[in-house]
Design a protein around this motif. Sequence first.
Motif, PDB file in Angstrom:
ATOM      1  N   ALA A  20     -21.406 -21.866 -66.462  1.00 56.83           N
ATOM      2  CA  ALA A  20     -20.530 -22.969 -66.068  1.00 56.83           C
ATOM      3  C   ALA A  20     -19.109 -22.477 -65.874  1.00 56.83           C
ATOM      4  CB  ALA A  20     -20.569 -24.075 -67.121  1.00 56.83           C
ATOM      5  N   ALA A  21     -18.633 -21.662 -66.810  1.00 58.59           N
ATOM      6  CA  ALA A  21     -17.268 -21.156 -66.705  1.00 58.59           C
ATOM      7  C   ALA A  21     -17.106 -20.273 -65.472  1.00 58.59           C
ATOM      8  CB  ALA A  21     -16.909 -20.370 -67.961  1.00 58.59           C
ATOM      9  N   ARG A  22     -18.110 -19.454 -65.203  1.00 57.04           N
ATOM     10  CA  ARG A  22     -18.014 -18.526 -64.077  1.00 57.04           C
ATOM     11  C   ARG A  22     -18.069 -19.261 -62.739  1.00 57.04           C
ATOM     12  NH1 ARG A  22     -21.448 -15.411 -65.753  1.00 57.04           N
ATOM     13  NH2 ARG A  22     -23.321 -16.090 -64.659  1.00 57.04           N
ATOM     14  N   HIS A  23     -18.942 -20.256 -62.625  1.00 62.37           N
ATOM     15  CA  HIS A  23     -19.121 -20.946 -61.352  1.00 62.37           C
ATOM     16  C   HIS A  23     -18.055 -22.000 -61.082  1.00 62.37           C
ATOM     17  CE1 HIS A  23     -23.136 -19.120 -61.584  1.00 62.37           C
ATOM     18  NE2 HIS A  23     -23.187 -19.315 -60.283  1.00 62.37           N
ATOM     19  N   THR A  24     -17.500 -22.589 -62.146  1.00 66.38           N
ATOM     20  CA  THR A  24     -16.514 -23.643 -61.924  1.00 66.38           C
ATOM     21  C   THR A  24     -15.109 -23.101 -61.805  1.00 66.38           C
ATOM     22  OG1 THR A  24     -16.264 -23.984 -64.303  1.00 66.38           O
ATOM     23  CG2 THR A  24     -17.869 -25.371 -63.159  1.00 66.38           C
ATOM     24  N   ALA A  25     -14.866 -21.919 -62.347  1.00 67.93           N
ATOM     25  CA  ALA A  25     -13.538 -21.298 -62.278  1.00 67.93           C
ATOM     26  C   ALA A  25     -12.455 -22.259 -62.747  1.00 67.93           C
ATOM     27  CB  ALA A  25     -13.251 -20.822 -60.852  1.00 67.93           C
ATOM     28  N   GLY A  26     -12.697 -22.875 -63.914  1.00 64.23           N
ATOM     29  CA  GLY A  26     -11.689 -23.747 -64.497  1.00 64.23           C
ATOM     30  C   GLY A  26     -11.749 -25.178 -64.028  1.00 64.23           C
ATOM     31  N   ARG A  27     -12.750 -25.535 -63.242  1.00 62.01           N
ATOM     32  CA  ARG A  27     -12.850 -26.913 -62.759  1.00 62.01           C
ATOM     33  C   ARG A  27     -13.845 -27.681 -63.618  1.00 62.01           C
ATOM     34  NH1 ARG A  27     -13.548 -27.143 -56.433  1.00 62.01           N
ATOM     35  NH2 ARG A  27     -12.822 -29.245 -56.855  1.00 62.01           N
ATOM     36  N   GLY A  60     -10.734 -24.057 -69.982  1.00 63.06           N
ATOM     37  CA  GLY A  60     -10.129 -24.945 -69.002  1.00 63.06           C
ATOM     38  C   GLY A  60     -11.127 -25.743 -68.203  1.00 63.06           C
ATOM     39  N   VAL A  61     -12.358 -25.863 -68.718  1.00 64.72           N
ATOM     40  CA  VAL A  61     -13.414 -26.600 -68.016  1.00 64.72           C
ATOM     41  C   VAL A  61     -13.743 -27.868 -68.793  1.00 64.72           C
ATOM     42  CG1 VAL A  61     -15.795 -26.542 -67.182  1.00 64.72           C
ATOM     43  CG2 VAL A  61     -14.394 -24.467 -67.105  1.00 64.72           C
ATOM     44  N   VAL A  62     -13.627 -29.017 -68.145  1.00 67.42           N
ATOM     45  CA  VAL A  62     -14.011 -30.278 -68.773  1.00 67.42           C
ATOM     46  C   VAL A  62     -15.522 -30.414 -68.684  1.00 67.42           C
ATOM     47  CG1 VAL A  62     -13.812 -32.788 -68.693  1.00 67.42           C
ATOM     48  CG2 VAL A  62     -11.826 -31.357 -68.198  1.00 67.42           C
ATOM     49  N   CYS A  63     -16.145 -30.749 -69.792  1.00 62.05           N
ATOM     50  CA  CYS A  63     -17.602 -30.817 -69.868  1.00 62.05           C
ATOM     51  C   CYS A  63     -18.026 -32.148 -70.466  1.00 62.05           C
ATOM     52  CB  CYS A  63     -18.105 -29.659 -70.734  1.00 62.05           C
ATOM     53  SG  CYS A  63     -19.800 -29.806 -71.315  1.00 62.05           S
ATOM     54  N   ILE A  84     -18.926 -41.472 -75.979  1.00 61.93           N
ATOM     55  CA  ILE A  84     -17.786 -40.558 -75.930  1.00 61.93           C
ATOM     56  C   ILE A  84     -16.959 -40.881 -74.690  1.00 61.93           C
ATOM     57  CG2 ILE A  84     -17.051 -38.148 -75.709  1.00 61.93           C
ATOM     58  CD1 ILE A  84     -19.625 -37.331 -77.122  1.00 61.93           C
ATOM     59  N   ASP A  85     -15.667 -41.073 -74.870  1.00 60.67           N
ATOM     60  CA  ASP A  85     -14.763 -41.309 -73.750  1.00 60.67           C
ATOM     61  C   ASP A  85     -14.280 -39.970 -73.198  1.00 60.67           C
ATOM     62  OD1 ASP A  85     -14.894 -44.104 -74.029  1.00 60.67           O
ATOM     63  OD2 ASP A  85     -13.338 -44.070 -75.579  1.00 60.67           O
ATOM     64  N   TYR A  86     -14.007 -39.947 -71.909  1.00 59.63           N
ATOM     65  CA  TYR A  86     -13.452 -38.737 -71.303  1.00 59.63           C
ATOM     66  C   TYR A  86     -12.457 -39.145 -70.230  1.00 59.63           C
ATOM     67  CZ  TYR A  86     -16.192 -39.331 -66.999  1.00 59.63           C
ATOM     68  OH  TYR A  86     -16.702 -39.812 -65.816  1.00 59.63           O
ATOM     69  N   ASP A  87     -11.658 -38.211 -69.804  1.00 57.86           N
ATOM     70  CA  ASP A  87     -10.661 -38.476 -68.766  1.00 57.86           C
ATOM     71  C   ASP A  87     -10.616 -37.272 -67.842  1.00 57.86           C
ATOM     72  OD1 ASP A  87      -8.579 -39.300 -67.195  1.00 57.86           O
ATOM     73  OD2 ASP A  87      -7.020 -38.997 -68.720  1.00 57.86           O
ATOM     74  N   ASP A  88     -11.303 -37.390 -66.719  1.00 60.11           N
ATOM     75  CA  ASP A  88     -11.312 -36.297 -65.754  1.00 60.11           C
ATOM     76  C   ASP A  88     -11.586 -36.866 -64.368  1.00 60.11           C
ATOM     77  OD1 ASP A  88     -11.524 -33.186 -65.321  1.00 60.11           O
ATOM     78  OD2 ASP A  88     -13.147 -34.109 -64.171  1.00 60.11           O
ATOM     79  N   PRO A  89     -10.699 -36.643 -63.412  1.00 65.53           N
ATOM     80  CA  PRO A  89     -10.852 -37.258 -62.088  1.00 65.53           C
ATOM     81  C   PRO A  89     -12.051 -36.753 -61.296  1.00 65.53           C
ATOM     82  CG  PRO A  89      -9.000 -35.721 -62.108  1.00 65.53           C
ATOM     83  CD  PRO A  89      -9.440 -35.881 -63.529  1.00 65.53           C
ATOM     84  N   LEU A  90     -12.430 -35.490 -61.452  1.00 63.58           N
ATOM     85  CA  LEU A  90     -13.550 -34.959 -60.676  1.00 63.58           C
ATOM     86  C   LEU A  90     -14.875 -35.559 -61.137  1.00 63.58           C
ATOM     87  CD1 LEU A  90     -12.605 -31.180 -60.323  1.00 63.58           C
ATOM     88  CD2 LEU A  90     -12.506 -32.956 -58.573  1.00 63.58           C
ATOM     89  N   ILE A  91     -15.083 -35.579 -62.445  1.00 60.17           N
ATOM     90  CA  ILE A  91     -16.318 -36.162 -62.965  1.00 60.17           C
ATOM     91  C   ILE A  91     -16.335 -37.666 -62.700  1.00 60.17           C
ATOM     92  CG2 ILE A  91     -17.716 -36.552 -65.025  1.00 60.17           C
ATOM     93  CD1 ILE A  91     -16.612 -33.933 -66.136  1.00 60.17           C
ATOM     94  N   ALA A  92     -15.185 -38.308 -62.860  1.00 60.21           N
ATOM     95  CA  ALA A  92     -15.100 -39.749 -62.617  1.00 60.21           C
ATOM     96  C   ALA A  92     -15.432 -40.088 -61.167  1.00 60.21           C
ATOM     97  CB  ALA A  92     -13.709 -40.259 -62.974  1.00 60.21           C
ATOM     98  N   GLU A  93     -15.021 -39.233 -60.245  1.00 61.67           N
ATOM     99  CA  GLU A  93     -15.328 -39.471 -58.832  1.00 61.67           C
ATOM    100  C   GLU A  93     -16.833 -39.415 -58.596  1.00 61.67           C
ATOM    101  OE1 GLU A  93     -14.791 -40.206 -54.753  1.00 61.67           O
ATOM    102  OE2 GLU A  93     -13.511 -40.517 -56.502  1.00 61.67           O
ATOM    103  N   PHE A  94     -17.492 -38.455 -59.221  1.00 63.91           N
ATOM    104  CA  PHE A  94     -18.953 -38.387 -59.126  1.00 63.91           C
ATOM    105  C   PHE A  94     -19.579 -39.645 -59.724  1.00 63.91           C
ATOM    106  CE2 PHE A  94     -23.113 -37.487 -60.858  1.00 63.91           C
ATOM    107  CZ  PHE A  94     -23.750 -36.811 -59.833  1.00 63.91           C
ATOM    108  N   ALA A  95     -19.056 -40.059 -60.900  1.00 64.68           N
ATOM    109  CA  ALA A  95     -19.625 -41.199 -61.622  1.00 64.68           C
ATOM    110  C   ALA A  95     -19.353 -42.533 -60.934  1.00 64.68           C
ATOM    111  CB  ALA A  95     -19.086 -41.231 -63.056  1.00 64.68           C
ATOM    112  N   ARG A  96     -18.500 -42.545 -59.931  1.00 61.06           N
ATOM    113  CA  ARG A  96     -18.327 -43.769 -59.142  1.00 61.06           C
ATOM    114  C   ARG A  96     -19.616 -44.121 -58.418  1.00 61.06           C
ATOM    115  NH1 ARG A  96     -13.672 -43.434 -54.914  1.00 61.06           N
ATOM    116  NH2 ARG A  96     -14.599 -45.458 -54.405  1.00 61.06           N
TER     117      ARG A  96
END
Length: 202
Positions: A20-27, A60-63, A84-96
């Motif tokens: 995950a760390a290698r493929h996301t490069a901090g995302r 630096g990777v939100v999981c 569990i609550d989280y705050d991350d725009p990329l995951i939230a966009e998917f979860a829309r």
Amino acid sequence: MSPRSAPNSHSGAAQLRDDAARHTAGRSRPVGLWPHPVRGSEWLPRGLARQLRGWLEEMGVVCVTPKPLCSLTETSYNVRRHRIDYDDPLIAEFARYFGKPEFRITVDPETRSIAEVEVIRDAVCGCGRFVAEGLVGVSADDAEFKAGMLHHHYPCLAGMGKDIDFNDTIMHISGNILKEMVAEQVKPYKQEVYIVPGKRSE
């Protein structure tokens, strides 16, 4: 001792951490979506999931580790006291669009049957859309039961072994999420049945 060699660690999850760390490069990345959903505690125990989130946070990777996957929303995942609550725009966009099923149900007030079901958010596996299509024409009184049966007959990927966190199967938890959502929307149209005890005949 590294997490990969730690006693009782799940080698697949440890490998997932590195990949995950290698493929996301901090995302950000919702781990429940890659490589596959958390099917139960035997695949990713709660403690190891917590460690995994911590390891990736240091990189630096939100999981997020939704269990079941169809509990994921734009702000939280999991159910009951495990939420569990989280705050991350990329995951939230998917979860829309994918995660915890969300419908907009239209009920005919005269017949009290479901006239239309708009899918606002589908489950990743497509179960939400399948259930929505099967609910059209169903009475508000029967909608919750029908939703559960449709979910049961869909090839759900959730595990059927009893999960120690819920004392239930992940498949049942998944089905209940969908049933509760449907029940809440049709509640104003359900016909209440009151049983009045009859008089005892002489």
